[in-house]
Scaffold this motif. Structure first.
Motif, PDB file in Angstrom:
ATOM      1  N   UNK A  78      76.568  51.131  32.921  1.00 54.88           N
ATOM      2  CA  UNK A  78      77.417  52.318  33.056  1.00 54.88           C
ATOM      3  C   UNK A  78      76.852  53.518  32.305  1.00 54.88           C
ATOM      4  N   UNK A  79      76.453  53.298  31.048  1.00 56.06           N
ATOM      5  CA  UNK A  79      75.952  54.408  30.235  1.00 56.06           C
ATOM      6  C   UNK A  79      74.631  54.926  30.796  1.00 56.06           C
ATOM      7  N   UNK A  80      73.749  54.018  31.220  1.00 53.19           N
ATOM      8  CA  UNK A  80      72.457  54.437  31.763  1.00 53.19           C
ATOM      9  C   UNK A  80      72.629  55.188  33.077  1.00 53.19           C
ATOM     10  N   UNK A  81      73.515  54.700  33.939  1.00 54.02           N
ATOM     11  CA  UNK A  81      73.786  55.389  35.200  1.00 54.02           C
ATOM     12  C   UNK A  81      74.363  56.773  34.943  1.00 54.02           C
ATOM     13  N   UNK A  82      75.261  56.879  33.959  1.00 57.37           N
ATOM     14  CA  UNK A  82      75.840  58.179  33.647  1.00 57.37           C
ATOM     15  C   UNK A  82      74.762  59.159  33.201  1.00 57.37           C
ATOM     16  N   UNK A  83      73.818  58.681  32.384  1.00 59.24           N
ATOM     17  CA  UNK A  83      72.730  59.546  31.921  1.00 59.24           C
ATOM     18  C   UNK A  83      71.869  60.009  33.092  1.00 59.24           C
ATOM     19  N   UNK A  84      71.558  59.096  34.009  1.00 62.80           N
ATOM     20  CA  UNK A  84      70.754  59.458  35.182  1.00 62.80           C
ATOM     21  C   UNK A  84      71.511  60.451  36.051  1.00 62.80           C
ATOM     22  N   UNK A  85      72.780  60.179  36.285  1.00 62.18           N
ATOM     23  CA  UNK A  85      73.585  61.079  37.112  1.00 62.18           C
ATOM     24  C   UNK A  85      73.672  62.474  36.499  1.00 62.18           C
ATOM     25  N   UNK A  86      73.907  62.554  35.197  1.00 61.07           N
ATOM     26  CA  UNK A  86      73.994  63.856  34.547  1.00 61.07           C
ATOM     27  C   UNK A  86      72.651  64.583  34.562  1.00 61.07           C
ATOM     28  N   UNK A  87      71.553  63.818  34.474  1.00 59.99           N
ATOM     29  CA  UNK A  87      70.226  64.434  34.427  1.00 59.99           C
ATOM     30  C   UNK A  87      69.837  65.056  35.765  1.00 59.99           C
ATOM     31  N   UNK A  88      70.165  64.390  36.870  1.00 64.48           N
ATOM     32  CA  UNK A  88      69.711  64.876  38.179  1.00 64.48           C
ATOM     33  C   UNK A  88      70.698  65.844  38.825  1.00 64.48           C
ATOM     34  N   UNK A  89      71.862  66.036  38.207  1.00 64.07           N
ATOM     35  CA  UNK A  89      72.899  66.863  38.804  1.00 64.07           C
ATOM     36  C   UNK A  89      72.961  68.229  38.133  1.00 64.07           C
ATOM     37  N   UNK A  90      72.921  69.320  38.891  1.00 64.20           N
ATOM     38  CA  UNK A  90      73.083  70.655  38.312  1.00 64.20           C
ATOM     39  C   UNK A  90      74.445  70.808  37.650  1.00 64.20           C
ATOM     40  N   UNK A  91      74.539  71.720  36.687  1.00 63.82           N
ATOM     41  CA  UNK A  91      75.782  71.887  35.926  1.00 63.82           C
ATOM     42  C   UNK A  91      76.979  72.173  36.821  1.00 63.82           C
ATOM     43  N   UNK A  92      76.779  73.012  37.835  1.00 63.10           N
ATOM     44  CA  UNK A  92      77.897  73.380  38.689  1.00 63.10           C
ATOM     45  C   UNK A  92      78.369  72.298  39.623  1.00 63.10           C
ATOM     46  N   UNK A  93      77.686  71.155  39.644  1.00 57.11           N
ATOM     47  CA  UNK A  93      78.031  70.064  40.559  1.00 57.11           C
ATOM     48  C   UNK A  93      78.453  68.800  39.810  1.00 57.11           C
TER      49      UNK A  93
ATOM     50  N   UNK B  81      70.619  63.027  47.488  1.00 57.33           N
ATOM     51  CA  UNK B  81      69.771  62.654  46.357  1.00 57.33           C
ATOM     52  C   UNK B  81      69.537  61.140  46.362  1.00 57.33           C
ATOM     53  N   UNK B  82      68.266  60.725  46.327  1.00 57.15           N
ATOM     54  CA  UNK B  82      67.938  59.301  46.446  1.00 57.15           C
ATOM     55  C   UNK B  82      68.554  58.476  45.324  1.00 57.15           C
ATOM     56  N   UNK B  83      68.451  58.947  44.095  1.00 55.40           N
ATOM     57  CA  UNK B  83      68.979  58.187  42.950  1.00 55.40           C
ATOM     58  C   UNK B  83      70.493  58.043  43.040  1.00 55.40           C
ATOM     59  N   UNK B  84      71.181  59.146  43.325  1.00 55.05           N
ATOM     60  CA  UNK B  84      72.638  59.095  43.385  1.00 55.05           C
ATOM     61  C   UNK B  84      73.121  58.298  44.594  1.00 55.05           C
ATOM     62  N   UNK B  85      72.403  58.392  45.690  1.00 54.29           N
ATOM     63  CA  UNK B  85      72.766  57.591  46.865  1.00 54.29           C
ATOM     64  C   UNK B  85      72.651  56.108  46.563  1.00 54.29           C
ATOM     65  N   UNK B  86      71.600  55.730  45.827  1.00 55.89           N
ATOM     66  CA  UNK B  86      71.435  54.325  45.452  1.00 55.89           C
ATOM     67  C   UNK B  86      72.527  53.875  44.493  1.00 55.89           C
ATOM     68  N   UNK B  87      72.878  54.756  43.538  1.00 53.85           N
ATOM     69  CA  UNK B  87      73.964  54.440  42.610  1.00 53.85           C
ATOM     70  C   UNK B  87      75.252  54.172  43.379  1.00 53.85           C
ATOM     71  N   UNK B  88      75.537  54.992  44.389  1.00 47.73           N
ATOM     72  CA  UNK B  88      76.742  54.788  45.207  1.00 47.73           C
ATOM     73  C   UNK B  88      76.723  53.431  45.910  1.00 47.73           C
ATOM     74  N   UNK B  89      75.593  53.100  46.542  1.00 49.96           N
ATOM     75  CA  UNK B  89      75.499  51.834  47.274  1.00 49.96           C
ATOM     76  C   UNK B  89      75.622  50.632  46.340  1.00 49.96           C
TER      77      UNK B  89
ATOM     78  N   UNK C 212      64.149  60.895  31.536  1.00 49.43           N
ATOM     79  CA  UNK C 212      65.064  61.143  32.643  1.00 49.43           C
ATOM     80  C   UNK C 212      64.479  62.167  33.605  1.00 49.43           C
ATOM     81  N   UNK C 213      64.808  62.064  34.889  1.00 47.08           N
ATOM     82  CA  UNK C 213      64.296  63.028  35.875  1.00 47.08           C
ATOM     83  C   UNK C 213      64.928  64.395  35.689  1.00 47.08           C
TER      84      UNK C 213
END
Length: 421
Positions: free
Chosen positions: A332-347, A219-227, A409-410
């Protein structure tokens, strides 16, 4: 919700645990610097040893805790941290605590903190109804911010007015309070069933970890968050090693003032939490991420210009801590919102653990680098270089599609493969 005794016990325990953790994070390095006269390289090693468990254990602990009752994990972690800090305090009072023993204590506390942190982040879902999660997380986040304020200030004051061993003893008492409070939780947790065939556990755990890694990398967004997180955490670990030497040795500030300057991030974090509820919806999530990271991380560029221990120096350090805390919490809060939005519940859990692993995994190396730079280049130059290094994080985000996220959010990304927990 506050009438629920189990949630109240969790909140009290988590608050006490955070106070103990934030107190010891300042007390143990100050013990090494002020009592054992540790050099820059030795302080870097000490901080790296305490951070190493994040790199070594976080992914495995995340998969392992899913199979256990979180109450049991938290209680055992608190008991272990109480014993470790209590032993350190006793040895320090008797004059028998040297750097090798301090390394052991710091590593033990770091290992147990990984277990506690992963468990308590999973515990709320098992203890409250889904419609209470927002209020529950808000209460826990508020206690964490309070611990950021009170822990360093208390630890610095105790080191300055009494001694480092006494301050370590207070940290042990906080962990004891957490232990006693969490033990009072009586609700039976819903824990996933263990596999019928024990020999299949390692492949199952390995497969789950692999799925989390594959999803985040894909995932492009999560990969960027990691970097961006890795760049920030590496540089910040190096900076804090130098910072903890710079304040007492270059600016000649007492331990109480050192703790107070670090505690200033707490009120800033509270402001950042409030701003995070409004700014992304008004200016866009990407713009807020980049600007908040640049403002918060850039604040530390002012610290190398400070001289002496005057009141103006202290005020400037408080201002730097406040701005850094506000910007950091907003990110931190904004990244958490983005991460939760693009991630399926089971992941969700595995994505969070993967980002933590990648982002925090380089902190031991950053601490070692900070100690080396301080030893070879001097404190002021090293502080400037490591502060500039933190600006790599907003640069990474600005050059990625993450910076173009708008006010909404995406949607969750599609995930191929099993996601069941």
């Amino acid at each position: 919700m506050w009438r629920d005794g189990d949630f109240r016990s969790l909140w009290v325990g988590q608050t006490a645990s955070q106070l103990g953790e934030h107190t010891s994070l300042l007390v143990l390095p100050l013990f090494a610097v002020l009592t054992l006269d540790a050099g820059a390289g030795e302080l870097g090693v000490l901080r790296a040893v305490g951070q190493a468990p994040i790199l070594l254990l976080s992914l495995f602990v995340g998969a392992w805790v899913d199979r256990w009752r979180t109450r049991t994990v938290m209680v055992l972690s608190d008991a272990g941290r109480t014993l470790a800090l209590g032993a350190a305090a006793l040895a320090g009072l008797l004059g028998g605590l040297g750097l090798p023993a301090l390394y052991v204590v710091v590593f033990a506390v770091g290992v147990l903190s990984v277990f506690f942190d992963v468990a308590y982040q999973s515990s709320l879902v098992r203890l409250v109804r889904r419609d209470q999660l927002v209020r529950g997380n808000s209460a826990l986040e508020g206690s964490r911010s309070a611990a950021q304020i009170g822990g360093p200030a208390l630890g610095g004051a105790l080191v300055s007015w009494l001694s480092a061993p006494v301050a370590a003893c207070v940290g042990a008492l906080f962990f004891t309070l957490s232990f006693l409070s969490i033990r009072r939780i009586r609700r039976v947790e819903s824990v996933p069933d263990l596999p019928k065939h024990p020999e299949r556990r390692p492949p199952r755990t390995g497969r789950r970890i692999y799925e989390g890694l594959r999803f985040v990398v894909g995932d492009t967004s999560l990969r960027t968050v990691c970097l961006a997180s890795a760049a920030f955490q590496f540089s910040f670990a190096a900076l804090m090693t130098v910072h903890l030497l710079f304040l007492p040795r270059e600016l000649h500030l007492p331990g109480a003032v050192v703790g107070l300057s670090l505690a200033a991030t707490g009120p800033g974090a509270l402001l950042g939490s409030l701003l995070a509820a409004r700014l992304p919806g008004r200016f866009g999530h990407g713009a807020v991420l980049v600007s908040a990271a640049a403002l918060g991380d850039g604040a530390f560029l002012w610290v190398p210009a400070l001289h002496g221990s005057s009141a103006m120096t202290v005020v400037a350090l408080l201002a730097v801590g406040f701005v850094f805390g506000a910007g950091g919490q907003l990110v931190n809060v904004t990244v958490m919102a983005v991460r939760q939005a693009v991630t399926p519940d089971g992941m969700q859990g595995r994505a969070a653990a993967t980002i933590t692993f990648v982002g925090m995994g380089l902190t031991p190396l950053g601490s070692l680098l900070g100690g080396y730079l301080a030893q070879e280049w001097g404190l002021r130059t090293s502080l400037l270089v490591t502060a500039a290094g933190m600006l790599l994080s907003p640069v990474v985000m600005a050059l990625s599609p993450l910076a173009r996220l708008g006010r909404t959010l995406p949607e969750p990304a599609r995930h191929a493969g099993p996601t069941s927990d």
